[in-house]
Scaffold this motif. Sequence first.
Motif, mmCIF file in Angstrom:
data_model
loop_
_atom_site.group_PDB
_atom_site.id
_atom_site.type_symbol
_atom_site.label_atom_id
_atom_site.label_comp_id
_atom_site.label_asym_id
_atom_site.label_seq_id
_atom_site.Cartn_x
_atom_site.Cartn_y
_atom_site.Cartn_z
ATOM 1 N N HIS A 3 0.826 -1.214 0.000
ATOM 2 C CA HIS A 3 0.000 0.000 0.000
ATOM 3 C C HIS A 3 0.858 1.261 0.000
ATOM 4 C CE1 HIS A 3 -3.454 2.536 0.706
ATOM 5 N NE2 HIS A 3 -2.833 3.077 1.737
ATOM 6 N N SER A 4 1.945 1.267 0.743
ATOM 7 C CA SER A 4 2.791 2.465 0.801
ATOM 8 C C SER A 4 3.459 2.740 -0.547
ATOM 9 C CB SER A 4 3.836 2.360 1.920
ATOM 10 O OG SER A 4 4.708 1.283 1.700
ATOM 11 N N LEU A 7 0.780 4.342 -2.646
ATOM 12 C CA LEU A 7 0.582 5.706 -2.172
ATOM 13 C C LEU A 7 1.715 6.607 -2.660
ATOM 14 C CD1 LEU A 7 -1.587 7.113 -0.540
ATOM 15 C CD2 LEU A 7 -0.232 6.727 1.515
ATOM 16 N N ASP A 63 -3.568 9.014 2.615
ATOM 17 C CA ASP A 63 -4.559 8.318 1.792
ATOM 18 C C ASP A 63 -5.898 9.065 1.839
ATOM 19 O OD1 ASP A 63 -5.309 6.142 0.127
ATOM 20 O OD2 ASP A 63 -6.262 5.149 1.826
#
Length: 148
Positions: A3-4, A7, A63
């Motif tokens: 996820h990072s 992002l 986010d």
Amino acid sequence: MNHSLLLEGSRVQLIDQLVYLDEGLSSFMDEYFPTPNRQRKLVENTLTKYTSIIEGIVQNFTDRNLNTFVLIGSKVTIQYLDDGTSESFVLVFPSLADPDKNLISFLSPIGLHLLMAQKNEVYELEIPSGTVPVQVENIQYYNHGSLE
């Protein structure tokens, strides 16, 4: 995928948009609006506001902030308030538009009107048959904000 990393990819795309709109705005405007007129001025003003929003998002990048406004690269789901139906599409740069894949240019009438819209807000969209009220149901940045 991490996820990072996704992002961070989104953050890089937004920075690329800022650089492009800073360095290439004049060329972009000349390509799509070669004659100085009301529509060109409207788009210039919209893009000035848009870059301010992007700058704020990049400075405080989360986010949540990324999905607060409809951006170039956001998948937006709207509900037509007159009949309750929903529709989703992604706003993209004009060169990437493909209506068959629900990729619409942010310069299209709907795209330009929804650029910078916020979730749960109600907007009046101009369509060929008149004006229709819609509510923004969801916003999700989808990494389609690239320039190519």
